[in-house]
Enzyme design. Sequence first.
Site, PDB file in Angstrom:
ATOM      1  N   CYS A  69       0.839  -1.207   0.000  1.00 53.77           N
ATOM      2  CA  CYS A  69       0.000   0.000   0.000  1.00 53.77           C
ATOM      3  C   CYS A  69       0.876   1.260   0.000  1.00 53.77           C
ATOM      4  O   CYS A  69       1.561   1.543   0.990  1.00 53.77           O
ATOM      5  CB  CYS A  69      -0.920  -0.047   1.220  1.00 53.77           C
ATOM      6  SG  CYS A  69      -1.815   1.480   1.541  1.00 53.77           S
ATOM      7  N   CYS A  72       0.098   3.774   2.775  1.00 53.05           N
ATOM      8  CA  CYS A  72       0.540   3.229   4.067  1.00 53.05           C
ATOM      9  C   CYS A  72       2.032   3.482   4.267  1.00 53.05           C
ATOM     10  O   CYS A  72       2.470   3.903   5.349  1.00 53.05           O
ATOM     11  CB  CYS A  72       0.279   1.723   4.151  1.00 53.05           C
ATOM     12  SG  CYS A  72      -1.453   1.249   4.059  1.00 53.05           S
TER      13      CYS A  72
END
Length: 148
Positions: A69, A72
């Site tokens: 991600c 993230c």
Amino acid sequence: MANSLKLVCLECGSTNRVPEARLGAGPKCGTCGAKLNDGKVRPLDLKTLQKSAQADDLPLLVDFWAPWCGPCRMMAPQFAQAAQALAPGARLAKIDTQDHPDASARFNIRGIPALILFQNGREVARLAGARPAADIEAFVRSKAKLPA
């Protein structure tokens, strides 16, 4: 008698009692010797997350993330910065939803990054999406009861 707080060691899962007045003195786990509240983000597994979410007296903010991600990974340094700023009044941890898919199901995570704030055995609040450190700090300070 001084107020004491329960803190689950995020390394070994043992429950510890720490005098509230000694939170800033770098308390260590009585079982494994790991630091309990040093302002660093700790990785969790589902079992330790569930135990600390239910037992910890301090606010625990958990970042549900995955290595693939982009947002993230972008938020990780901001999350670490917020952990330093919030210590010793709150602890920050992260759980890799790729390695622990049961955590996503257990906490009904529909998108990442997702932040869940726990305190006194219950979920206090959620925040979705990548955030700068200042927003993470403000979120915790506004939603949790921090020690004096």
